[in-house]
Scaffold this motif. Structure first.
Motif, PDB file in Angstrom:
ATOM      1  N   UNK A  50     103.227  73.621  67.254  1.00 30.75           N
ATOM      2  CA  UNK A  50     102.156  74.789  66.513  1.00 30.75           C
ATOM      3  C   UNK A  50     101.141  74.024  65.686  1.00 30.75           C
ATOM      4  N   UNK A  51     101.695  72.896  64.928  1.00 34.70           N
ATOM      5  CA  UNK A  51     100.898  72.270  64.024  1.00 34.70           C
ATOM      6  C   UNK A  51      99.754  71.457  64.982  1.00 34.70           C
ATOM      7  N   UNK A  52     100.302  70.937  66.330  1.00 35.86           N
ATOM      8  CA  UNK A  52      99.240  70.181  67.231  1.00 35.86           C
ATOM      9  C   UNK A  52      98.286  71.031  67.867  1.00 35.86           C
ATOM     10  N   UNK A  53      98.626  72.420  68.103  1.00 36.37           N
ATOM     11  CA  UNK A  53      97.724  73.416  68.576  1.00 36.37           C
ATOM     12  C   UNK A  53      96.926  73.984  67.453  1.00 36.37           C
ATOM     13  N   UNK A  54      97.364  74.093  66.370  1.00 35.53           N
ATOM     14  CA  UNK A  54      96.572  74.172  65.315  1.00 35.53           C
ATOM     15  C   UNK A  54      95.389  73.290  65.169  1.00 35.53           C
ATOM     16  N   UNK A  55      95.607  71.923  65.332  1.00 39.91           N
ATOM     17  CA  UNK A  55      94.758  70.991  65.066  1.00 39.91           C
ATOM     18  C   UNK A  55      93.585  71.120  66.270  1.00 39.91           C
ATOM     19  N   UNK A  56      94.069  71.370  67.302  1.00 40.58           N
ATOM     20  CA  UNK A  56      92.999  71.565  68.354  1.00 40.58           C
ATOM     21  C   UNK A  56      92.311  72.887  68.192  1.00 40.58           C
TER      22      UNK A  56
END
Length: 191
Positions: A50-56
């Motif tokens: 979820x953190x990675x997708x948030x960054x994207x």
């Protein structure tokens, strides 16, 4: 006082409350264990994702607003907020069923060889620097995200842009370092 200013004043009260309550609640919930529930060991890769997708999403939202696509920018930012809230819920759930994992416990028993201690010592320094900055900035970013969002809702885009220039790099750092922290600690999670 104009209607917009009055609404923003009311939002500001909520921003102050949420900016104080969320970190205190998370800190308190860290001390709570859900009785009779097994360790939810499957959650860390999910909340890291979820953190990675948030960054994207954050990067995509900036690209879209620079292209003039305000509607898509708004949707991406709302999705980033939802994912950040989801992260927080999953993170608290995991820690309500699991003890914190100690960095460097390769064998999960606290016993390390001398070579392992040296490697872990150097890595631990970087890990804790990233972790501490991640935690502190995750607290700091809460009011920034909320203020930025309220200014967009109030259609005060001049003020929205000004604070978004501060909010974006902090939020992006928190999202990216959340993934980095996960990958650094993941070898030490209990089997």
């Amino acid at each position: 006082m104009s209607d917009v200013a009055l609404k923003e004043k009311n939002y500001n009260r909520w921003i102050i409350v949420l900016s104080l309550v969320i970190p205190v609640a998370v800190a308190f919930l860290f001390t709570v264990r859900i009785p009779g529930v097994e360790r939810l060991g499957f959650l860390p890769p999910i909340y890291a994702a979820t953190n990675g997708i948030t960054a994207v999403l954050l990067i995509s939202a900036v690209v879209q607003i620079r292209k003039g696509n305000q509607r898509l920018h708004e949707k991406l930012m709302k999705a980033a907020i939802v994912l950040s809230v989801l992260f927080l819920v999953l993170y608290v759930l995991y820690h309500a069923t699991s003890d914190s994992t100690k960095f460097g416990d390769i064998n999960n028993d606290g016993l390390l060889s001398d070579a392992e201690k040296t490697t872990v010592g150097i890595s631990a320094f970087f890990y804790y620097c990233i972790l501490v900055s991640h935690i502190l900035l995750s607290i700091v970013v809460i009011p920034f995200v909320l203020i930025t969002y309220v200014r967009a809702l109030s259609k005060r885009f001049d003020k929205h842009r000004k604070i978004a220039k501060i909010t974006f790099p902090i939020w992006l750092y928190v999202a990216v370092t959340g993934v980095v922290v996960y990958f650094m600690i993941s070898p030490y999670y209990p089997a």
